[in-house]
Design a protein around this motif. Sequence first.
Motif, PDB file in Angstrom:
ATOM      1  N   TYR A  44       0.829  -1.212   0.000  1.00 44.42           N
ATOM      2  CA  TYR A  44       0.000   0.000   0.000  1.00 44.42           C
ATOM      3  C   TYR A  44       0.862   1.259   0.000  1.00 44.42           C
ATOM      4  CZ  TYR A  44      -4.128   2.824   1.176  1.00 44.42           C
ATOM      5  OH  TYR A  44      -5.162   3.729   1.157  1.00 44.42           O
ATOM      6  N   CYS A  45       1.925   1.231   0.790  1.00 51.73           N
ATOM      7  CA  CYS A  45       2.829   2.395   0.836  1.00 51.73           C
ATOM      8  C   CYS A  45       3.603   2.548  -0.469  1.00 51.73           C
ATOM      9  CB  CYS A  45       3.802   2.261   2.001  1.00 51.73           C
ATOM     10  SG  CYS A  45       3.023   2.409   3.617  1.00 51.73           S
ATOM     11  N   ALA A  46       4.095   1.418  -0.988  1.00 54.80           N
ATOM     12  CA  ALA A  46       4.894   1.464  -2.215  1.00 54.80           C
ATOM     13  C   ALA A  46       4.072   1.967  -3.402  1.00 54.80           C
ATOM     14  CB  ALA A  46       5.468   0.085  -2.517  1.00 54.80           C
ATOM     15  N   MET A  47       2.770   1.702  -3.381  1.00 52.12           N
ATOM     16  CA  MET A  47       1.894   2.124  -4.473  1.00 52.12           C
ATOM     17  C   MET A  47       1.330   3.526  -4.242  1.00 52.12           C
ATOM     18  SD  MET A  47      -0.196  -1.377  -5.322  1.00 52.12           S
ATOM     19  CE  MET A  47      -1.126  -0.543  -6.598  1.00 52.12           C
ATOM     20  N   ASN A  48       1.728   4.150  -3.121  1.00 46.04           N
ATOM     21  CA  ASN A  48       1.333   5.532  -2.830  1.00 46.04           C
ATOM     22  C   ASN A  48      -0.191   5.690  -2.748  1.00 46.04           C
ATOM     23  OD1 ASN A  48       1.772   8.231  -2.246  1.00 46.04           O
ATOM     24  ND2 ASN A  48       1.797   8.852  -4.406  1.00 46.04           N
ATOM     25  N   LEU A 147      -4.988 -11.382 -16.482  1.00 43.50           N
ATOM     26  CA  LEU A 147      -4.352 -10.510 -17.468  1.00 43.50           C
ATOM     27  C   LEU A 147      -2.926 -10.162 -17.040  1.00 43.50           C
ATOM     28  CD1 LEU A 147      -7.282  -8.004 -18.132  1.00 43.50           C
ATOM     29  CD2 LEU A 147      -6.513  -9.828 -19.658  1.00 43.50           C
ATOM     30  N   SER A 148      -2.092  -9.868 -18.014  1.00 47.47           N
ATOM     31  CA  SER A 148      -0.714  -9.478 -17.728  1.00 47.47           C
ATOM     32  C   SER A 148      -0.671  -8.212 -16.880  1.00 47.47           C
ATOM     33  CB  SER A 148       0.055  -9.238 -19.032  1.00 47.47           C
ATOM     34  OG  SER A 148       0.157 -10.425 -19.773  1.00 47.47           O
ATOM     35  N   LYS A 149       0.224  -8.237 -15.893  1.00 42.85           N
ATOM     36  CA  LYS A 149       0.496  -7.056 -15.044  1.00 42.85           C
ATOM     37  C   LYS A 149      -0.779  -6.428 -14.476  1.00 42.85           C
ATOM     38  CE  LYS A 149       4.768  -5.912 -17.505  1.00 42.85           C
ATOM     39  NZ  LYS A 149       4.771  -7.141 -18.321  1.00 42.85           N
ATOM     40  N   SER A 150      -1.682  -7.291 -13.972  1.00 42.64           N
ATOM     41  CA  SER A 150      -2.960  -6.790 -13.467  1.00 42.64           C
ATOM     42  C   SER A 150      -3.160  -7.017 -11.961  1.00 42.64           C
ATOM     43  CB  SER A 150      -4.115  -7.460 -14.217  1.00 42.64           C
ATOM     44  OG  SER A 150      -4.136  -8.863 -13.964  1.00 42.64           O
ATOM     45  N   ARG A 212       4.702  -4.858 -11.235  1.00 38.08           N
ATOM     46  CA  ARG A 212       6.015  -4.707 -10.630  1.00 38.08           C
ATOM     47  C   ARG A 212       5.852  -4.176  -9.204  1.00 38.08           C
ATOM     48  NH1 ARG A 212       9.622  -7.257 -14.171  1.00 38.08           N
ATOM     49  NH2 ARG A 212       8.959  -6.783 -16.288  1.00 38.08           N
ATOM     50  N   GLY A 213       6.504  -4.796  -8.266  1.00 41.45           N
ATOM     51  CA  GLY A 213       6.369  -4.392  -6.874  1.00 41.45           C
ATOM     52  C   GLY A 213       5.187  -5.036  -6.166  1.00 41.45           C
ATOM     53  N   GLY A 214       4.409  -5.865  -6.897  1.00 43.08           N
ATOM     54  CA  GLY A 214       3.296  -6.583  -6.271  1.00 43.08           C
ATOM     55  C   GLY A 214       3.798  -7.563  -5.224  1.00 43.08           C
ATOM     56  N   ARG A 215       2.922  -7.920  -4.309  1.00 44.09           N
ATOM     57  CA  ARG A 215       3.306  -8.796  -3.195  1.00 44.09           C
ATOM     58  C   ARG A 215       2.577 -10.137  -3.280  1.00 44.09           C
ATOM     59  NH1 ARG A 215       6.939  -6.873   0.941  1.00 44.09           N
ATOM     60  NH2 ARG A 215       7.520  -4.778   0.254  1.00 44.09           N
ATOM     61  N   MET A 216       3.249 -11.163  -2.760  1.00 38.69           N
ATOM     62  CA  MET A 216       2.671 -12.501  -2.743  1.00 38.69           C
ATOM     63  C   MET A 216       3.038 -13.179  -1.428  1.00 38.69           C
ATOM     64  SD  MET A 216       2.729 -15.454  -5.667  1.00 38.69           S
ATOM     65  CE  MET A 216       4.508 -15.493  -5.946  1.00 38.69           C
ATOM     66  N   VAL A 217       2.032 -13.748  -0.752  1.00 35.82           N
ATOM     67  CA  VAL A 217       2.250 -14.502   0.488  1.00 35.82           C
ATOM     68  C   VAL A 217       1.700 -15.909   0.296  1.00 35.82           C
ATOM     69  CG1 VAL A 217       1.747 -14.687   2.945  1.00 35.82           C
ATOM     70  CG2 VAL A 217       2.148 -12.430   1.929  1.00 35.82           C
ATOM     71  N   MET A 365       6.865 -12.505  -0.649  1.00 34.76           N
ATOM     72  CA  MET A 365       7.738 -12.106  -1.765  1.00 34.76           C
ATOM     73  C   MET A 365       7.252 -10.836  -2.448  1.00 34.76           C
ATOM     74  SD  MET A 365       8.419 -15.808  -3.594  1.00 34.76           S
ATOM     75  CE  MET A 365       6.755 -16.432  -3.435  1.00 34.76           C
ATOM     76  N   THR A 366       8.165 -10.185  -3.115  1.00 40.06           N
ATOM     77  CA  THR A 366       7.847  -9.015  -3.933  1.00 40.06           C
ATOM     78  C   THR A 366       8.217  -9.301  -5.386  1.00 40.06           C
ATOM     79  OG1 THR A 366       8.291  -7.503  -2.107  1.00 40.06           O
ATOM     80  CG2 THR A 366       8.310  -6.562  -4.320  1.00 40.06           C
ATOM     81  N   ARG A 367       7.301  -8.938  -6.301  1.00 37.76           N
ATOM     82  CA  ARG A 367       7.622  -9.034  -7.733  1.00 37.76           C
ATOM     83  C   ARG A 367       8.693  -7.990  -8.030  1.00 37.76           C
ATOM     84  NH1 ARG A 367       9.221  -9.672 -12.240  1.00 37.76           N
ATOM     85  NH2 ARG A 367       7.970  -9.900 -14.135  1.00 37.76           N
TER      86      ARG A 367
END
Length: 369
Positions: A44-48, A147-150, A212-217, A365-367
């Motif tokens: 949430y912070c990284a995506m402003n 979809l790609s990058k969604s 890019r910068g997405g998160r995965m747990v 993890m972070t993309r």
Amino acid sequence: MDVTQVLHMNGGDGDYSYSNNSLLQRKVITMTKPIIEDALANLYCAMNFPKTLIMADLGCSSGPNTLLVMLELVKSIDKIRHRLGNDESPEIQMYLNDLPHNDFNAIFQSVSTFQKSLRKQMMQNSSSLPPCYVSGVPGSFYTRLFLSKSIHFVYSSYSLMWLSKVPEMINTNKGNIYMSRTSPPSVIKAYYEQFQRDFTMFLKCRAEEMVRGGRMVLTILGRQSDDPCSKECCYVWDLLAKSLNDMVAEGRIEEEKLDSFNIPQYTPNSKEVITEVEKEGSFAINCLEVSEVNWDACTKDNLNLSEKDDQGYNMGKCMRAVAEPLVLSHFGESIIEEVFERYTNNIKICMSKEKTKLVNVTVSMTRKR
């Protein structure tokens, strides 16, 4: 065995349904909540302070745990938003994924219950209801789903230990239904290599779908030992194998039928997970934790001692909710009751003699950008 056709938890709300026999899995979801909240806060912070968030629960199954995951994800975002002083709630799209034979009807019927629970909890916290939209996505997570990058956030609990197929073996895994002390080395090798192929494919697919910068747990049923046949990960299947072998000895099941049945699962240790993530290269590991949960977690905490004598019975129902579709598809309906009666009895004997546990590997993890 076509895993995509037969691998699903027991649907509905009957006595042996996953919906009514998934307290252990619920305990694991609760245990990993701090890791999920940390990943969401960083996202949430990284995506402003994004205005939209697209999240996916892969291997969601059905029942109260599916609702719990959705509820906790939305509540976490709202709590983070308040903590950071943002007045505007993001719109949230929640994708719920599982194989096509999952009980999606039960999920769709429970969406209104989810919305009511969310509204009630938001009102208690004097917070507005975040706009949240729910969609079902049938299909294997070893293929592309979105979809790609969604996708901004991917979550999965107790699903990735399931393989896309039963490993192809050059030797018969005689008398066993999973990796065991008596399994030929080639069987152990086949299981590990199938895990490597599947987990790598999972990572590649998610890398294409996530921003890019997405998160995965991910929380995976795993092990602590370097030995893939260690008791901590194989015991629960050894007890089912014993039940089936006893029925073979009594002429209730054909030996060839048993020898052609193998569970499509692999329980990795943390080193194996790290190795595959680093080898695939699309994700950076933020944290990795190994935890334990006792088999008796499938029994409600508020039961008295006499009721807890039935812990083995409850674990038997939990495993039946998971394994029955696999056993049914291979051996047929006529022996199901007897198989699981014997299996439950073996579990009860085991739990009366020793402390039994499952091991969880949770990785955040972070993309990579």
